[in-house]
Design a protein around this motif. Structure first.
Motif, PDB file in Angstrom:
ATOM      1  N   PRO C  32       0.720  -1.073  -0.113  1.00 25.68           N
ATOM      2  CA  PRO C  32       0.197  -0.025  -0.081  1.00 25.68           C
ATOM      3  C   PRO C  32       1.024   1.236   0.158  1.00 25.68           C
ATOM      4  N   CYS C  33       0.368   2.480  -0.490  1.00 23.94           N
ATOM      5  CA  CYS C  33       0.901   3.597  -0.506  1.00 23.94           C
ATOM      6  C   CYS C  33       1.340   3.863   0.999  1.00 23.94           C
ATOM      7  N   ALA C  34       0.292   4.059   1.941  1.00 23.45           N
ATOM      8  CA  ALA C  34       0.522   4.266   3.490  1.00 23.45           C
ATOM      9  C   ALA C  34       0.032   2.948   4.150  1.00 23.45           C
ATOM     10  N   VAL C  35       1.110   2.604   5.155  1.00 20.37           N
ATOM     11  CA  VAL C  35       0.451   1.695   6.193  1.00 20.37           C
ATOM     12  C   VAL C  35      -0.602   2.347   7.037  1.00 20.37           C
ATOM     13  N   GLU C  36      -1.744   1.726   6.796  1.00 25.23           N
ATOM     14  CA  GLU C  36      -2.966   2.427   7.526  1.00 25.23           C
ATOM     15  C   GLU C  36      -3.383   1.708   8.646  1.00 25.23           C
ATOM     16  N   SER C  37      -3.416   0.426   8.858  1.00 26.77           N
ATOM     17  CA  SER C  37      -3.926  -0.336   9.807  1.00 26.77           C
ATOM     18  C   SER C  37      -3.100  -2.000   9.838  1.00 26.77           C
ATOM     19  N   ARG C  38      -3.028  -2.711  11.057  1.00 26.27           N
ATOM     20  CA  ARG C  38      -2.397  -4.133  11.096  1.00 26.27           C
ATOM     21  C   ARG C  38      -3.017  -4.708   9.953  1.00 26.27           C
ATOM     22  N   GLU C  39      -4.500  -4.744   9.794  1.00 26.61           N
ATOM     23  CA  GLU C  39      -5.123  -5.772   8.917  1.00 26.61           C
ATOM     24  C   GLU C  39      -4.931  -5.322   7.474  1.00 26.61           C
ATOM     25  N   LYS C  74       3.498   6.555  11.480  1.00 28.56           N
ATOM     26  CA  LYS C  74       4.912   6.901  12.174  1.00 28.56           C
ATOM     27  C   LYS C  74       5.413   5.407  12.726  1.00 28.56           C
ATOM     28  N   GLU C  75       5.960   5.449  13.911  1.00 26.23           N
ATOM     29  CA  GLU C  75       6.480   4.366  14.333  1.00 26.23           C
ATOM     30  C   GLU C  75       5.690   3.131  14.374  1.00 26.23           C
ATOM     31  N   GLN C  76       4.420   3.420  14.775  1.00 29.05           N
ATOM     32  CA  GLN C  76       3.424   2.310  14.726  1.00 29.05           C
ATOM     33  C   GLN C  76       3.339   1.663  13.259  1.00 29.05           C
ATOM     34  N   LEU C  78       5.834   1.530  11.246  1.00 26.93           N
ATOM     35  CA  LEU C  78       7.081   0.607  11.230  1.00 26.93           C
ATOM     36  C   LEU C  78       7.018  -0.607  11.602  1.00 26.93           C
ATOM     37  N   LYS C  79       6.243  -0.487  13.200  1.00 30.13           N
ATOM     38  CA  LYS C  79       6.001  -1.961  13.831  1.00 30.13           C
ATOM     39  C   LYS C  79       5.242  -2.957  12.913  1.00 30.13           C
ATOM     40  N   TYR C  80       4.262  -2.262  12.325  1.00 32.08           N
ATOM     41  CA  TYR C  80       3.265  -3.362  11.475  1.00 32.08           C
ATOM     42  C   TYR C  80       4.227  -3.806  10.097  1.00 32.08           C
ATOM     43  N   LEU C  81       4.937  -3.034   9.699  1.00 32.29           N
ATOM     44  CA  LEU C  81       5.774  -3.436   8.583  1.00 32.29           C
ATOM     45  C   LEU C  81       6.702  -4.752   9.124  1.00 32.29           C
ATOM     46  N   ALA C  82       7.345  -4.395  10.280  1.00 28.92           N
ATOM     47  CA  ALA C  82       8.287  -5.394  10.645  1.00 28.92           C
ATOM     48  C   ALA C  82       7.590  -6.650  10.890  1.00 28.92           C
ATOM     49  N   GLU C  83       6.230  -6.725  11.613  1.00 30.83           N
ATOM     50  CA  GLU C  83       5.326  -7.877  11.908  1.00 30.83           C
ATOM     51  C   GLU C  83       5.221  -8.657  10.349  1.00 30.83           C
ATOM     52  N   ALA C  84       4.775  -7.772   9.596  1.00 34.67           N
ATOM     53  CA  ALA C  84       4.749  -8.538   8.042  1.00 34.67           C
ATOM     54  C   ALA C  84       5.731  -9.004   7.610  1.00 34.67           C
ATOM     55  N   ARG C  85       6.873  -8.590   7.673  1.00 32.85           N
ATOM     56  CA  ARG C  85       8.097  -9.314   7.383  1.00 32.85           C
ATOM     57  C   ARG C  85       8.265 -10.516   8.001  1.00 32.85           C
ATOM     58  N   GLU C  86       8.107 -10.441   9.382  1.00 32.27           N
ATOM     59  CA  GLU C  86       8.007 -11.596  10.291  1.00 32.27           C
ATOM     60  C   GLU C  86       7.368 -12.791   9.829  1.00 32.27           C
ATOM     61  N   GLU C  87       5.894 -12.269   9.324  1.00 32.74           N
ATOM     62  CA  GLU C  87       5.156 -13.492   9.036  1.00 32.74           C
ATOM     63  C   GLU C  87       5.254 -13.801   7.571  1.00 32.74           C
ATOM     64  N   GLN C 107      16.246   1.159  11.782  1.00 33.21           N
ATOM     65  CA  GLN C 107      16.020   0.100  13.045  1.00 33.21           C
ATOM     66  C   GLN C 107      14.962  -0.838  12.289  1.00 33.21           C
ATOM     67  N   TYR C 108      14.100  -0.447  11.441  1.00 35.57           N
ATOM     68  CA  TYR C 108      13.162  -1.505  11.119  1.00 35.57           C
ATOM     69  C   TYR C 108      13.185  -1.742   9.600  1.00 35.57           C
ATOM     70  N   THR C 109      13.784  -0.885   8.723  1.00 36.52           N
ATOM     71  CA  THR C 109      13.524  -1.369   7.258  1.00 36.52           C
ATOM     72  C   THR C 109      14.697  -2.136   6.790  1.00 36.52           C
ATOM     73  N   ASP C 110      14.630  -2.560   5.570  1.00 36.69           N
ATOM     74  CA  ASP C 110      15.726  -3.169   4.864  1.00 36.69           C
ATOM     75  C   ASP C 110      16.174  -2.193   3.719  1.00 36.69           C
ATOM     76  N   ILE C 111      15.224  -1.220   3.194  1.00 39.13           N
ATOM     77  CA  ILE C 111      15.621  -0.630   2.291  1.00 39.13           C
ATOM     78  C   ILE C 111      15.084   0.814   2.656  1.00 39.13           C
ATOM     79  N   LEU C 112      15.926   1.902   2.874  1.00 40.59           N
ATOM     80  CA  LEU C 112      15.429   3.148   3.056  1.00 40.59           C
ATOM     81  C   LEU C 112      15.135   3.907   1.596  1.00 40.59           C
ATOM     82  N   GLN C 113      13.900   4.435   1.464  1.00 39.52           N
ATOM     83  CA  GLN C 113      13.277   5.001   0.363  1.00 39.52           C
ATOM     84  C   GLN C 113      13.519   6.546   0.630  1.00 39.52           C
ATOM     85  N   ILE C 114      13.997   7.263  -0.179  1.00 31.79           N
ATOM     86  CA  ILE C 114      14.129   8.594  -0.222  1.00 31.79           C
ATOM     87  C   ILE C 114      13.046   9.122  -1.385  1.00 31.79           C
ATOM     88  N   GLY C 115      12.120   9.666  -0.884  1.00 33.15           N
ATOM     89  CA  GLY C 115      11.168  10.167  -1.639  1.00 33.15           C
ATOM     90  C   GLY C 115      11.448  11.266  -2.983  1.00 33.15           C
TER      91      GLY C 115
END
Lengths: 270, 270, 270, 270
Positions: C32-39, C74-76, C78-87, C107-115
């Motif tokens: 998704p463009c933006a992380v909106e929710s865990r689901e 924001k940080e939340q 990033l946490k969802y992204l890490a969770e998705a990676r985990e799964e 701390q969370y990402t594998d690639i840093l995107q510069i917009g």
């Protein structure tokens, strides 16, 4: 960049009858976008004259983006222009769209206007080189300054030195205004060539309220004249109403331009 | 944006003799930028035929930015094109610059090409509407997609439904390539209309080495054909040598395009 | 033009864990463009994995034109992204907006995107040079190819050779699509440098229906990978819904891309 | 287009100590592109003061396209600026590049300049909202007027109403000048908002000889002030020498601007 251009036989002052474009007088060309009727044109013409303009504009052949839009009154429009000249003493500038109409349009007009979409219509430019009639060459809305000057060179090198340039805005990413006026171009051309340059803030901005400020800016940057759309009833114009001045608005603006012209060492007889 | 366009009587397949543009065959138009001599043209034509092209391109009337550049061989160029058609069986596409030359050019060519600088030459477009000859309408280098489609509508609504579009790059701020190819436009037009669209990566990039990659991209995005500049000796071309393929380069590229066409459900007979 | 560039120590293949960007495998980044929710994120992530993607995209910090638009979790996020990676085992790419957040995002990402809007944020680029984390540098929407490569050089010359470029469309006069994809740029960069280049047809077109055609074109022209926006429910997306693929649309497109990749000598494991 | 913008708490006059930007006095900001040495800066500063300017410009942190170009004297440059303020009484404007330097730069300067490349660096803009220091927000060279005003809104809505805009030219297809000055934008912003706007003809044209004409045009169109590059020895400048006025050229121009300002109902104390 522009150093290798040698505009042959270019004139710094182009004579349109007794009107000198490019001299120490600021040239004002004004009138409706399109000639719509005798009444509309005459009302505009009288105001243009009264407030101090020298040249009446008005399109008889209109280059419209859609084939389903109003295409102009054609020869009837030219006749109305001639009638307005007769009554007011104003000179006429009108657009020539196609090389098959040269003879017809040339018969009526004092200046042949080549519109933005035709700036690189080289067949047409060559034919204009065979006439003596002054040509006002509008900048292609995506033409570089160099391409514009080379288009002028087409006319001049084919024998007609009476070329007047007209900056009317270029196409950029900005959409809040219809086009982006490129006043850098006017300053650069006045530095590098001695061709007369007119500024057209009506097309260049697309908004009535911006015509005044950009006309002043154009004069300050060195333009030899201003072209403006004026309509007795802009709300009902068949073309470009939202960028047309009212008769009163035009009259008021002319007074303001007079002071700006003076600072720029140009006279404006109001 | 484009929803209000109703292109009257547009054709999804335009017939050029036995060549169908817009059907399930990929159309290849190739040849030199300008016809320079019988020998140059014949060499190019034979290779175009041999490697699998159907239509020979070559300019007899050239729209050059400077009046001092080579302006084309004119009628003599048209005669060489006809000769090449006679020998090879290729169809011909060549540019029409001015409405006064319609009859002459139409006599010789199979497709009338309207160049980028003339896309909004509405007088010319109306006259093309009176013919049956297929018209290839190149996009103005600063024309929006909507303006381009409305220019097609000028031809179609005046009676000629045989319009082929050609995307040849638009003018942007980027100067590392000659123009910026707008492949978004091809995808959008294929979605919204059923007009055939050709991609011209020679003008669109201005660099020989980029013609192949962009030809492939153009086919992948949905183009119905490719137009490419091919010259027996690009180093000595009078026009656009740096973007012309060599005869060998063209032959090689045609083999690669064949595979890409297949993926895009188009046939390319090589 | 680009001849005087010497990109120091550039890599032709950038390793993101066990994913190699720029090698013989086509890299697919989607989400998704933006992380909106865990689901929302988990649904997208599972589909991205299932249909053959390697890297999950999703913005936690969003650069929005208006301060009154959704600015990201924001940080939340990033946490969802890490969770998705985990799964799922997918790698993560997410945008870094400001130099004060480097440590957190890194701390969370594998690639840093510069917009696109930060491509010339030189302070930020220098700081990225001090890391080892791969950097995906999107092209500024009005940056020339040369400026883009010099921005990459900022990162590389400050010590981080792991730079991936991403073409995401440039700003032109055309408004029928959100941006104009510059595929010339991809072809030119692949010729002149050995940096990996990703194509982003979601931002480059702004229209869901054009993502497929332009993804194919991007691969054909030489891109090393594709970045696409995918959303479980585009109609309700907080950001860029009209350019997001549905989960099904993404799955379908991946099958089509596989054939195109093969022609371009890239493998795509679907 | 711009109708839905509500710039919160915007100020029509921004106070920089005893200098009022946006009132009935024309604000002149002048000085070298980059602070290169104490001597260079002091020479420029003395002339700026003597000829009638109120604010000294000079970059200590320079955003350069190449990492191998001169990057500025950093804190030492700020110290020289403070010294010049001490001696001349001029206020200072200098660029802030990165959010990690806010405290440092803010300690020295009277106006924080946000450069064109950082106009959409939203993290930085939010942090500026927490200060009281006036912010001069240059237009992104490819930002629309709406995006520019929304960038201002980032600062204003985060608590700092002291925003001054600066038009410095936009990127177009034209290459004869460095950028294209968009004076339409100044006129439109003065009509739709009450934010002060400065015109920067040095960057907007890239040519010394065009700075004067465009400064005049900018004032005529309604700008509240002018920013100009002035260097004691432009031929040896480390940055932007070809667009810098000489000390004498600056002095001469200031006299001419005085008359133009008067016509535009602005005072210029020379």
């Amino acid at each position: 960049m522009l150093e290798d251009l040698s505009l042959e036989e270019q004139k710094s002052v182009v004579k349109v009858g007794d009107v000198a474009v490019g001299g120490d007088e600021l040239t004002v060309m004004a009138g409706p976008c399109a000639v719509e009727s005798r009444e509309q044109l005459m009302k505009a013409a009288r105001q243009v004259k009264k407030s101090g303009g020298q040249i009446l504009r008005g399109g008889a052949f209109k280059p419209r983006t859609s084939p389903h839009s109003f295409q102009g009154l054609k020869e009837q429009g030219l006749k109305y222009l001639a009638e307005a000249r007769e009554e007011t003493g104003l000179k006429i500038v009108t657009e020539l769209l196609d090389s098959t109409d040269i003879e017809l349009v040339n018969q009526y007009t004092d200046i042949l206007q080549i519109g933005s979409r035709n700036m690189q219509n080289y067949g047409l430019l060559k034919k204009l080189g065979e006439l003596d009639t002054p040509v006002m060459l509008k900048r292609g809305y995506a033409a570089t300054i160099k391409e514009w000057l080379l288009a002028a060179e087409y006319v001049i090198s084919h024998g007609n030195p009476n070329v007047i340039l007209c900056e009317r805005g270029i196409r950029t990413f900005e959409t809040a205004t219809r086009y982006t006026m490129d006043l850098n171009a006017i300053a650069l051309i006045k530095e590098k060539t001695n061709l007369p340059v007119i500024v057209d803030p009506s097309h260049g901005t697309g908004k009535r309220s911006l015509v005044g400020p950009l006309a002043k800016a154009g004069i300050s940057v060195g333009a030899d004249g201003v072209m403006m759309e004026v309509h007795p009833n802009p709300e009902e114009a068949l073309c470009d109403g939202q960028q047309s001045l009212t008769l009163d608005g035009y009259d008021q603006l002319m007074k303001e331009l007079s002071a700006v012209a003076e600072i720029s060492n140009k006279k404006l007889a109001v």
